[in-house]
Enzyme design. Structure first.
Site, PDB file in Angstrom:
ATOM      1  N   HIS A   1     -10.832  74.122 108.455  1.00  0.00           N
ATOM      2  CA  HIS A   1     -10.317  75.360 107.870  1.00  0.00           C
ATOM      3  C   HIS A   1     -11.362  76.483 107.970  1.00  0.00           C
ATOM      4  O   HIS A   1     -12.222  76.444 108.817  1.00  0.00           O
ATOM      5  CB  HIS A   1      -9.852  75.117 106.438  1.00  0.00           C
ATOM      6  CG  HIS A   1      -8.904  73.961 106.334  1.00  0.00           C
ATOM      7  ND1 HIS A   1      -7.580  74.024 106.733  1.00  0.00           N
ATOM      8  CD2 HIS A   1      -9.092  72.666 105.925  1.00  0.00           C
ATOM      9  CE1 HIS A   1      -7.007  72.851 106.552  1.00  0.00           C
ATOM     10  NE2 HIS A   1      -7.891  72.007 106.076  1.00  0.00           N
TER      11      HIS A   1
ATOM     12  N   GLU B   1     -10.909  73.987  99.679  1.00  0.00           N
ATOM     13  CA  GLU B   1     -11.376  72.934 100.576  1.00  0.00           C
ATOM     14  C   GLU B   1     -12.331  73.456 101.632  1.00  0.00           C
ATOM     15  O   GLU B   1     -13.303  72.795 101.978  1.00  0.00           O
ATOM     16  CB  GLU B   1     -10.178  72.265 101.255  1.00  0.00           C
ATOM     17  CG  GLU B   1     -10.578  71.136 102.201  1.00  0.00           C
ATOM     18  CD  GLU B   1      -9.462  70.701 103.114  1.00  0.00           C
ATOM     19  OE1 GLU B   1      -9.740  69.894 104.034  1.00  0.00           O
ATOM     20  OE2 GLU B   1      -8.324  71.162 102.942  1.00  0.00           O
TER      21      GLU B   1
ATOM     22  N   HIS C   1     -13.042  67.046 105.895  1.00  0.00           N
ATOM     23  CA  HIS C   1     -11.942  67.608 105.100  1.00  0.00           C
ATOM     24  C   HIS C   1     -11.956  67.027 103.691  1.00  0.00           C
ATOM     25  O   HIS C   1     -12.673  66.061 103.405  1.00  0.00           O
ATOM     26  CB  HIS C   1     -10.589  67.283 105.744  1.00  0.00           C
ATOM     27  CG  HIS C   1     -10.338  68.023 107.014  1.00  0.00           C
ATOM     28  ND1 HIS C   1      -9.544  69.132 107.081  1.00  0.00           N
ATOM     29  CD2 HIS C   1     -10.792  67.802 108.273  1.00  0.00           C
ATOM     30  CE1 HIS C   1      -9.514  69.578 108.325  1.00  0.00           C
ATOM     31  NE2 HIS C   1     -10.256  68.783 109.075  1.00  0.00           N
TER      32      HIS C   1
ATOM     33  N   GLU D   1     -11.277  62.409 105.228  1.00  0.00           N
ATOM     34  CA  GLU D   1     -10.754  62.976 103.987  1.00  0.00           C
ATOM     35  C   GLU D   1     -11.619  62.408 102.870  1.00  0.00           C
ATOM     36  O   GLU D   1     -11.400  61.301 102.386  1.00  0.00           O
ATOM     37  CB  GLU D   1      -9.283  62.594 103.791  1.00  0.00           C
ATOM     38  CG  GLU D   1      -8.335  63.201 104.812  1.00  0.00           C
ATOM     39  CD  GLU D   1      -7.992  64.660 104.531  1.00  0.00           C
ATOM     40  OE1 GLU D   1      -8.640  65.257 103.639  1.00  0.00           O
ATOM     41  OE2 GLU D   1      -7.096  65.198 105.199  1.00  0.00           O
TER      42      GLU D   1
END
Length: 504
Positions: free
Chosen positions: A336, A351, A405, A467
């Site tokens: 991101h 995030e 992430h 994650e």
């Protein structure tokens, strides 16, 4: 697929995700939808069902809005979804699914309710490489897709930053193989670099390992690089270029707009500034503010489809400075960035901030590894499209790609660490990285999983997506934003990379 059909599917998909958090809000149409930084509107008549934490949607919604061929076999109770080379087979009340002949296990199986077949939207979305995050506090869904390639006749400006002072004016820009002297300033001869390829946009700028990396696409880029004094700086001019519309959040650029890259831990540098320096012709300028005069080399190669590197480590003949002397090449991707915040946490953390903080810490640790060269896809709060992140790794012929992430769940109960791979060649890396990730976080072990995410699908080397934890869980969130856990995760990532590569 047509863009209209794709966006319609995304809207339906968003409503499904919203239903997990607040079905009443979805029904009233009060939910805000942000698609790649732009707010969208959704219809009020979509019905979804939440089953054991999984959002279920009528399977025909997928076919009607995405353009997939969707079939229902009454006798076998099968849902068949096909498009191009993609084939998905689901069976009512059966957790076993097949994707392109590969068997997979669902958290919750498809259901038949009131003669309507419902399928788990999370599973389908993973096969499509779509990232969805939910901000429950603001009733906002953030959706990140793979945007269309930017137009080459437009660009974006930068945010706040220092305006370049006493650099050459547009009318006195240096040309390749010459030197330029401004009143009171002396510049070194420009470095003549072979062209990259056509009219181009700049899609990424990052700095790591004392090297500036510029990613461009869409046309010819002939860098003009020179030094100036008073103060000391290296100037990189990129004629006939503009910023990608995605790079700085989609704003329109005019000459004079600028931004800056945060640079810490590098004694040679004070700052890095970038701007759309001229609009006629369109020229992007990047300025490296130096602590003292510094030798450098510049590398660009048409075969890399737009990768330009300014190396402050030496001034040798311009050859690719990444991975020399037999070093392994590692690309670290902070997911991101900029207008794409990723998942919004329980207490409104973003995030993108967590991802970047960990990536920078990984970079600091990798700098100490004599047998590893590394590149950060982003080293600041900027945005790169998914294909750019993969292309950087492919152009560098990297040995390993790691995307960082944080996760989000339909309730605050979801907790733990997951590691995703897409290709069989990446599974061994995933197993090693997950071992160290779980140890580093101390969070529940949610396993190594298959995921059809763009950055681990389109990269050519072993690649994983981590994650680390769930920002929707207040305890996970607090841990992930603690300095101690970030340091532990960064060290775990480095340890996993070293073990997989077999380096000391």
């Amino acid at each position: 697929m047509k863009k209209t059909g794709f966006v319609l599917f995304l809207l339906m998909f968003i409503v499904m995700m919203v239903g997990v958090q607040d079905r009443a809000a979805a029904a009233s149409g009060s939910v805000q939808i942000v698609l790649d930084g732009n707010e969208l509107k959704v219809s009020k008549d979509t019905k979804v069902t939440n089953v054991n934490g999984s959002t279920m949607v009528p399977f025909r919604v997928i076919g009607e809005n995405l353009g997939f061929e969707v079939k229902w076999e009454q006798k076998s109770q099968k849902v068949l979804i096909n498009k191009g080379s993609k084939s998905i087979e689901l069976v009512v009340n059966n957790k076993n699914a097949t994707v392109n002949g590969k068997k997979m296990t669902l958290d919750n199986p498809p259901l038949l309710q009131n003669n309507i077949v419902l399928v788990p939207v999370r599973f389908v979305s993973e096969q499509m490489g779509i990232h969805v995050s939910w901000d429950g506090a603001n009733q906002t869904v953030y959706l990140t897709t793979n945007p269309q390639p930017p137009k080459t006749d437009s660009g974006t400006g930068a945010g706040n930053g220092d305006v370049p002072v006493a650099d050459p004016s547009p009318g006195t820009q240096p040309s390749g193989g010459t030197s330029t002297t401004e009143p009171g300033e002396v510049s070194d001869p420009s470095v003549s670099i072979p062209p990259v390829t056509g009219n181009a946009v700049i899609s990424g700028i990052s700095f790591s390992e004392n090297r500036l990396m510029i990613a461009s696409q869409g046309g010819t880029v002939t860098p003009k690089v020179f030094t100036m004094s008073g103060p000391d700086r290296i100037v990189v001019d990129l004629p006939n270029t503009a910023f990608s519309p995605d790079f700085l959040g989609g704003s329109t650029a005019v000459a004079g707009n600028q931004g800056q890259l945060d640079v810490t831990g590098y004694p040679d540098l004070k700052n890095i500034r970038y701007s759309l320096f001229s609009s006629s012709p369109s020229t992007v300028r990047i300025v490296l503010d130096l602590s003292a005069p510094k030798a450098y080399s510049v590398y660009s190669d048409p075969s890399t489809s737009g990768l330009i590197i300014v190396d402050l480590n030496n001034s040798a003949t311009p050859t690719n400075p990444v991975g020399g002397s037999g070093k392994k090449i590692v690309v670290i991707d902070a997911g991101h960035g900029n207008q794409d915040p990723g998942t919004i946490g329980y207490s409104k953390t973003k995030e993108k901030d967590f991802n970047l903080a960990v990536a920078l810490k990984v970079g600091q640790l990798l700098e100490k590894e004599p047998n590893i060269d590394f590149v950060l896809t982003r080293s600041d709060d900027t945005f790169l499209k998914l294909e750019e992140r993969a292309r950087i790794a492919n152009d560098l012929n990297a040995d390993v790609f790691v995307s960082i992430h944080a996760n989000s769940g339909p309730t605050t109960a979801a907790s733990g660490s997951e590691t995703y791979y897409q290709r069989d060649a990446s599974k061994a890396l995933a197993n090693v990285m997950h071992k160290y990730l779980v140890k580093a976080t101390g969070l529940p072990d949610r396993g190594v999983k298959y995921g059809n995410y763009h950055v681990i699908r389109e990269t050519k080397m072993p690649a994983v997506l981590l994650e680390v934890g769930y920002l929707s869980n207040p305890k996970d969130e607090a841990a992930l934003f603690s300095e101690s856990l970030q340091n532990s995760v960064a060290q775990g990532i480095v340890n996993g990379i070293k073990e997989y590569l077999g380096v000391q």
